[in-house]
Write an enzyme that holds these catalytic residues in place. Structure first.
Site, PDB file in Angstrom:
ATOM      1  N   SER A  77      -2.261   6.355   1.635  1.00 57.89           N
ATOM      2  CA  SER A  77      -1.889   6.488   3.045  1.00 57.89           C
ATOM      3  C   SER A  77      -0.659   7.368   3.277  1.00 57.89           C
ATOM      4  O   SER A  77      -0.418   7.798   4.395  1.00 57.89           O
ATOM      5  CB  SER A  77      -1.632   5.113   3.658  1.00 57.89           C
ATOM      6  OG  SER A  77      -0.454   4.545   3.131  1.00 57.89           O
ATOM      7  N   LYS A 122       5.820   3.518   5.230  1.00 52.71           N
ATOM      8  CA  LYS A 122       5.413   4.457   6.287  1.00 52.71           C
ATOM      9  C   LYS A 122       6.588   5.370   6.632  1.00 52.71           C
ATOM     10  O   LYS A 122       7.724   5.152   6.225  1.00 52.71           O
ATOM     11  CB  LYS A 122       4.987   3.704   7.555  1.00 52.71           C
ATOM     12  CG  LYS A 122       3.855   2.708   7.380  1.00 52.71           C
ATOM     13  CD  LYS A 122       2.534   3.368   7.065  1.00 52.71           C
ATOM     14  CE  LYS A 122       1.427   2.351   6.885  1.00 52.71           C
ATOM     15  NZ  LYS A 122       0.165   2.984   6.440  1.00 52.71           N
TER      16      LYS A 122
END
Length: 269
Positions: A77, A122
């Site tokens: 990701s 993230k």
């Protein structure tokens, strides 16, 4: 006579004067320290080697708990920068004594109750008060009215987002996205959930500052310049409204590897 006088003078000079005090012997103190260390070594299996290893282990445990913690990347990701299997060092003091997370930082946070179970990694796109919109006429994110060119770190072939959104980030929270936008479950996918997909700053474990393994991929993770021109909240952009959207992209949980233990991977879509 001369000889006797010389002997007498030598005898007088050899006596300590009244103003001089003999120094205290240091031998007993040194012996006591050695005796204490030796006593521990005698009672611990393996002797001094075991004591040294235990002290080193205690130091590493304190370091991992309060300063630096290693984590392993379990998903794609955050590609292209962070690949599956990479080990990153997270600076747990980065936000303890100064400003909070900034746009562009790569952060690790506890996603339990927010994104799933476990820790996630993230990139911070918006901080408290920011107005984040996708997308402008050229398909780029806009933060506080400023278009952001993320091409330097987005996964090749990915668009900034295929999901439109228009959000205002509440104070004390973060709006976060994965760099591999087409393979990341992030703030976009939880806008309609409790908390609106925002990550409380209090849940941030730290900032990922280094890739340390594999050695061929080791590097320092710098904050990109893409967000440098974004004005502060309220300076150039009005408030927006949060649209609840739902994505079907894969999750992006993070496995912790501190102390030889792996954290559970978050929910994958």
């Amino acid at each position: 006579m001369d000889t006797e006088a010389q002997h007498t003078e030598r005898d007088r000079s050899s006596r300590p004067s009244d103003s001089e005090q003999p120094s205290e012997p240091e031998g007993p103190e040194e012996r006591s320290r050695s005796a204490f260390t030796g006593w521990i070594a005698r009672w611990v299996p393996g002797g001094r080697i075991t004591v040294t290893l235990l002290a080193l282990l205690a130091f590493l445990l304190l370091l991992s708990t309060f300063v630096l913690q290693p984590f392993q990347i379990p998903s794609g990701s955050m590609e292209r920068g962070l690949r599956i299997g990479d080990r990153v060092l997270v600076n747990k003091l980065a936000y303890r004594f100064g400003d909070g997370p900034r746009r562009g930082d790569v952060v690790v946070f506890d996603g339990t109750g927010l994104f799933g179970h476990g820790d996630y990694i993230k990139r911070v796109v918006g901080v408290g008060g920011d107005h984040v919109v996708c997308c402008d006429k050229e398909g780029r994110l806009r933060v506080n009215g400023q278009s952001v060119d993320e091409s330097a770190f987005l996964h090749p072939g990915d668009r900034p987002s295929t999901v439109p959104f228009d959000v205002v980030v509440p104070d004390g929270t973060l709006f976060v996205l994965g760099d591999h936008r087409s393979a990341s479950s992030d703030s976009r996918d939880h806008l309609g959930s409790p908390g609106g997909g925002m990550v409380p700053v209090d849940e941030v474990i730290g900032r990922a500052d280094w890739i340390v393994w594999p050695f061929g991929h080791a590097t320092h993770l710098d904050r990109p310049d893409a967000y440098a021109r974004v004005p502060e909240a309220g300076e150039a952009d009005g408030a927006g409204t949060a649209d609840g959207v739902s994505g079907g992209t894969a999750g992006a949980a993070l496995d912790g590897a501190a102390g030889g233990a792996r954290r559970s991977e978050g929910a994958d879509g």
